[in-house]
Motif scaffolding. Structure first.
Motif, PDB file in Angstrom:
ATOM      1  N   TYR A 111       0.807  -1.223   0.000  1.00 57.98           N
ATOM      2  CA  TYR A 111       0.000   0.000   0.000  1.00 57.98           C
ATOM      3  C   TYR A 111       0.839   1.271   0.000  1.00 57.98           C
ATOM      4  CZ  TYR A 111      -4.502  -2.110  -0.200  1.00 57.98           C
ATOM      5  OH  TYR A 111      -5.605  -2.769  -0.675  1.00 57.98           O
ATOM      6  N   LEU A 112       2.012   1.244   0.579  1.00 54.41           N
ATOM      7  CA  LEU A 112       2.884   2.414   0.465  1.00 54.41           C
ATOM      8  C   LEU A 112       3.233   2.661  -1.001  1.00 54.41           C
ATOM      9  CD1 LEU A 112       5.228   1.832   3.536  1.00 54.41           C
ATOM     10  CD2 LEU A 112       3.563   3.685   3.270  1.00 54.41           C
ATOM     11  N   GLN A 113       3.531   1.584  -1.717  1.00 53.98           N
ATOM     12  CA  GLN A 113       3.791   1.716  -3.150  1.00 53.98           C
ATOM     13  C   GLN A 113       2.571   2.240  -3.891  1.00 53.98           C
ATOM     14  OE1 GLN A 113       6.858  -0.842  -5.463  1.00 53.98           O
ATOM     15  NE2 GLN A 113       5.301  -2.196  -4.629  1.00 53.98           N
ATOM     16  N   LYS A 114       1.435   1.649  -3.605  1.00 53.38           N
ATOM     17  CA  LYS A 114       0.180   2.004  -4.282  1.00 53.38           C
ATOM     18  C   LYS A 114      -0.161   3.471  -4.051  1.00 53.38           C
ATOM     19  CE  LYS A 114      -4.731   0.684  -4.215  1.00 53.38           C
ATOM     20  NZ  LYS A 114      -5.705  -0.278  -3.620  1.00 53.38           N
ATOM     21  N   TRP A 115      -0.066   3.904  -2.800  1.00 55.05           N
ATOM     22  CA  TRP A 115      -0.408   5.290  -2.482  1.00 55.05           C
ATOM     23  C   TRP A 115       0.540   6.270  -3.163  1.00 55.05           C
ATOM     24  CZ3 TRP A 115      -0.905   3.743   3.318  1.00 55.05           C
ATOM     25  CH2 TRP A 115      -2.175   3.185   3.540  1.00 55.05           C
ATOM     26  N   GLN A 116       1.814   5.929  -3.168  1.00 55.24           N
ATOM     27  CA  GLN A 116       2.781   6.822  -3.812  1.00 55.24           C
ATOM     28  C   GLN A 116       2.501   6.933  -5.307  1.00 55.24           C
ATOM     29  OE1 GLN A 116       5.908   6.122  -5.718  1.00 55.24           O
ATOM     30  NE2 GLN A 116       7.262   7.779  -5.073  1.00 55.24           N
ATOM     31  N   LEU A 120      -0.091  10.347  -3.623  1.00 56.44           N
ATOM     32  CA  LEU A 120      -0.046  10.777  -2.225  1.00 56.44           C
ATOM     33  C   LEU A 120       1.405  10.949  -1.792  1.00 56.44           C
ATOM     34  CD1 LEU A 120      -2.922   9.176  -2.370  1.00 56.44           C
ATOM     35  CD2 LEU A 120      -2.755   9.341   0.105  1.00 56.44           C
ATOM     36  N   LYS A 121       1.630  11.918  -0.930  1.00 61.38           N
ATOM     37  CA  LYS A 121       2.953  12.141  -0.358  1.00 61.38           C
ATOM     38  C   LYS A 121       3.087  11.288   0.898  1.00 61.38           C
ATOM     39  CE  LYS A 121       3.906  15.358  -3.386  1.00 61.38           C
ATOM     40  NZ  LYS A 121       4.878  15.093  -4.477  1.00 61.38           N
ATOM     41  N   LEU A 122       4.218  10.618   1.047  1.00 64.25           N
ATOM     42  CA  LEU A 122       4.447   9.732   2.185  1.00 64.25           C
ATOM     43  C   LEU A 122       5.573  10.258   3.065  1.00 64.25           C
ATOM     44  CD1 LEU A 122       4.336   6.258   0.371  1.00 64.25           C
ATOM     45  CD2 LEU A 122       2.434   7.535   1.368  1.00 64.25           C
ATOM     46  N   TYR A 123       5.347  10.178   4.387  1.00 70.97           N
ATOM     47  CA  TYR A 123       6.333  10.660   5.351  1.00 70.97           C
ATOM     48  C   TYR A 123       6.391   9.687   6.524  1.00 70.97           C
ATOM     49  CZ  TYR A 123       5.693  14.963   2.703  1.00 70.97           C
ATOM     50  OH  TYR A 123       5.612  15.875   1.682  1.00 70.97           O
ATOM     51  N   GLN A 211     -12.437  -0.834  22.651  1.00 67.95           N
ATOM     52  CA  GLN A 211     -13.086   0.350  22.082  1.00 67.95           C
ATOM     53  C   GLN A 211     -12.021   1.373  21.727  1.00 67.95           C
ATOM     54  OE1 GLN A 211     -15.693   1.711  25.236  1.00 67.95           O
ATOM     55  NE2 GLN A 211     -14.061   2.857  26.232  1.00 67.95           N
ATOM     56  N   SER A 212     -12.338   2.229  20.769  1.00 70.62           N
ATOM     57  CA  SER A 212     -11.403   3.273  20.364  1.00 70.62           C
ATOM     58  C   SER A 212     -12.169   4.388  19.697  1.00 70.62           C
ATOM     59  CB  SER A 212     -10.355   2.712  19.397  1.00 70.62           C
ATOM     60  OG  SER A 212      -9.506   3.758  18.934  1.00 70.62           O
ATOM     61  N   ASP A 213     -11.740   5.620  19.945  1.00 73.66           N
ATOM     62  CA  ASP A 213     -12.363   6.747  19.256  1.00 73.66           C
ATOM     63  C   ASP A 213     -11.580   7.126  18.007  1.00 73.66           C
ATOM     64  OD1 ASP A 213     -10.230   7.646  20.706  1.00 73.66           O
ATOM     65  OD2 ASP A 213     -11.286   9.287  21.705  1.00 73.66           O
ATOM     66  N   HIS A 214     -10.630   6.267  17.621  1.00 71.64           N
ATOM     67  CA  HIS A 214      -9.949   6.404  16.339  1.00 71.64           C
ATOM     68  C   HIS A 214     -10.423   5.285  15.412  1.00 71.64           C
ATOM     69  CE1 HIS A 214      -7.070   9.364  17.916  1.00 71.64           C
ATOM     70  NE2 HIS A 214      -6.983   8.600  18.989  1.00 71.64           N
ATOM     71  N   THR A 215     -10.359   5.519  14.110  1.00 68.66           N
ATOM     72  CA  THR A 215     -10.602   4.441  13.160  1.00 68.66           C
ATOM     73  C   THR A 215      -9.599   3.330  13.427  1.00 68.66           C
ATOM     74  OG1 THR A 215     -11.383   5.999  11.493  1.00 68.66           O
ATOM     75  CG2 THR A 215     -10.699   3.822  10.719  1.00 68.66           C
ATOM     76  N   VAL A 216     -10.070   2.084  13.478  1.00 68.02           N
ATOM     77  CA  VAL A 216      -9.193   0.951  13.807  1.00 68.02           C
ATOM     78  C   VAL A 216      -9.161  -0.036  12.645  1.00 68.02           C
ATOM     79  CG1 VAL A 216      -8.766  -0.960  15.398  1.00 68.02           C
ATOM     80  CG2 VAL A 216      -9.756   1.178  16.259  1.00 68.02           C
ATOM     81  N   VAL A 217      -7.949  -0.452  12.262  1.00 65.82           N
ATOM     82  CA  VAL A 217      -7.766  -1.476  11.231  1.00 65.82           C
ATOM     83  C   VAL A 217      -6.707  -2.461  11.707  1.00 65.82           C
ATOM     84  CG1 VAL A 217      -8.376   0.100   9.342  1.00 65.82           C
ATOM     85  CG2 VAL A 217      -5.966  -0.170  10.005  1.00 65.82           C
ATOM     86  N   GLN A 218      -6.645  -3.609  11.044  1.00 62.89           N
ATOM     87  CA  GLN A 218      -5.604  -4.579  11.381  1.00 62.89           C
ATOM     88  C   GLN A 218      -4.522  -4.666  10.314  1.00 62.89           C
ATOM     89  OE1 GLN A 218      -8.356  -7.984  12.610  1.00 62.89           O
ATOM     90  NE2 GLN A 218      -6.816  -8.063  14.233  1.00 62.89           N
ATOM     91  N   THR A 219      -4.827  -4.206   9.099  1.00 61.22           N
ATOM     92  CA  THR A 219      -3.851  -4.213   8.014  1.00 61.22           C
ATOM     93  C   THR A 219      -4.000  -2.949   7.183  1.00 61.22           C
ATOM     94  OG1 THR A 219      -5.265  -5.253   6.345  1.00 61.22           O
ATOM     95  CG2 THR A 219      -4.065  -6.731   7.839  1.00 61.22           C
ATOM     96  N   PHE A 220      -3.009  -2.671   6.376  1.00 64.07           N
ATOM     97  CA  PHE A 220      -3.062  -1.512   5.487  1.00 64.07           C
ATOM     98  C   PHE A 220      -4.194  -1.658   4.468  1.00 64.07           C
ATOM     99  CE2 PHE A 220       0.555  -0.031   7.521  1.00 64.07           C
ATOM    100  CZ  PHE A 220       1.140   1.058   6.914  1.00 64.07           C
TER     101      PHE A 220
END
Length: 228
Positions: A111-116, A120-123, A211-220
């Motif tokens: 996904y880093l490759q895909k986004w770039q 998208l700018k990656l940092y 629980q979390s008040d942030h979006t939660v994922v397990q993979t990219f």
């Protein structure tokens, strides 16, 4: 607001935390004495040794005293600048000798490759030094990935659990904070990024939080760049 840049943590996010704690740190510990004895006359090593003498308050400390001090700092998990610099030098040698490669999750690489490629700018923002970050991505399991990233930030920019660090990064990137998505496995870091105005996503690779008040994922693969 549209996400235009992604700021990612390393340990626990792109990289198995065990790589750092079970590969990098033990390697530096095991090779520290031999490295210093073999490179004592190198200019950069002499500078590190002087910094260590200043940290100890022992301007006349000999090499063996400094070796014991460095090993003690590692055992005590002390955040000493001279130690971080020395570890970085030892890791350079390890990577160059192919004693190990920088771990990256398959989904993070994909996904880093895909986004770039999508523009998208990656940092990167990690508590490890910028030098250590570039080594990990430069000698990764997938080859040299440093061209993917537009910049690297460490704690010289600010503490990862304080909003001021994320405001400084947004200013340096040159985008409104709301157009930057921060990825991390640490809730307190995400809280600080959100306080600064960034979008946030929690990577919970091993176990989902109750629980979390942030979006939660397990993979990219599960990260969405809209409606965050």
């Amino acid at each position: 607001m549209t996400i235009k840049a992604i700021l990612t943590d390393i340990e626990g996010t792109t990289t198995d935390i065990n790589f750092v704690h079970k590969v990098l740190f033990p390697y530096a510990y095991d090779h520290l004495a031999g490295y210093l004895r073999g490179h004592e006359q190198d200019e950069i090593v002499q500078s590190v040794l002087e910094d260590a003498r200043a940290e100890l308050g022992q301007p006349e400390a000999d090499l063996e005293t400094l070796i014991r001090a460095f090993l003690g700092w590692i055992e005590q998990d002390k955040k000493v600048t001279a130690l971080k610099t020395l570890q970085g030098l030892i890791w350079v040698a390890g990577y160059e000798q192919q004693d190990f490669t920088g771990h990256l999750y398959d989904d993070a690489y994909e996904y880093l490759q895909k986004w770039q490629q999508q523009g998208l700018k990656l940092y990167v923002f990690s508590s490890g030094s910028v030098k250590a970050q570039k080594l990990l991505f430069g000698y990764s399991d997938f080859g040299d990935l440093t061209p993917l990233f537009g910049g690297y930030y460490d704690t010289t920019t600010g503490h990862k659990r304080e909003a001021t660090a994320y405001r400084a990064i947004a200013a340096d990137i040159g985008l409104p904070a709301a157009e930057i998505l921060f990825l991390s496995d640490i809730k307190e870091e995400l809280d600080a990024a959100r306080e600064a105005g960034m979008a946030t996503t929690l990577l919970a690779r091993d176990q989902l939080p109750a629980q979390s008040d942030h979006t939660v994922v397990q993979t990219f693969q599960q990260i969405t760049l809209t409606n965050i």
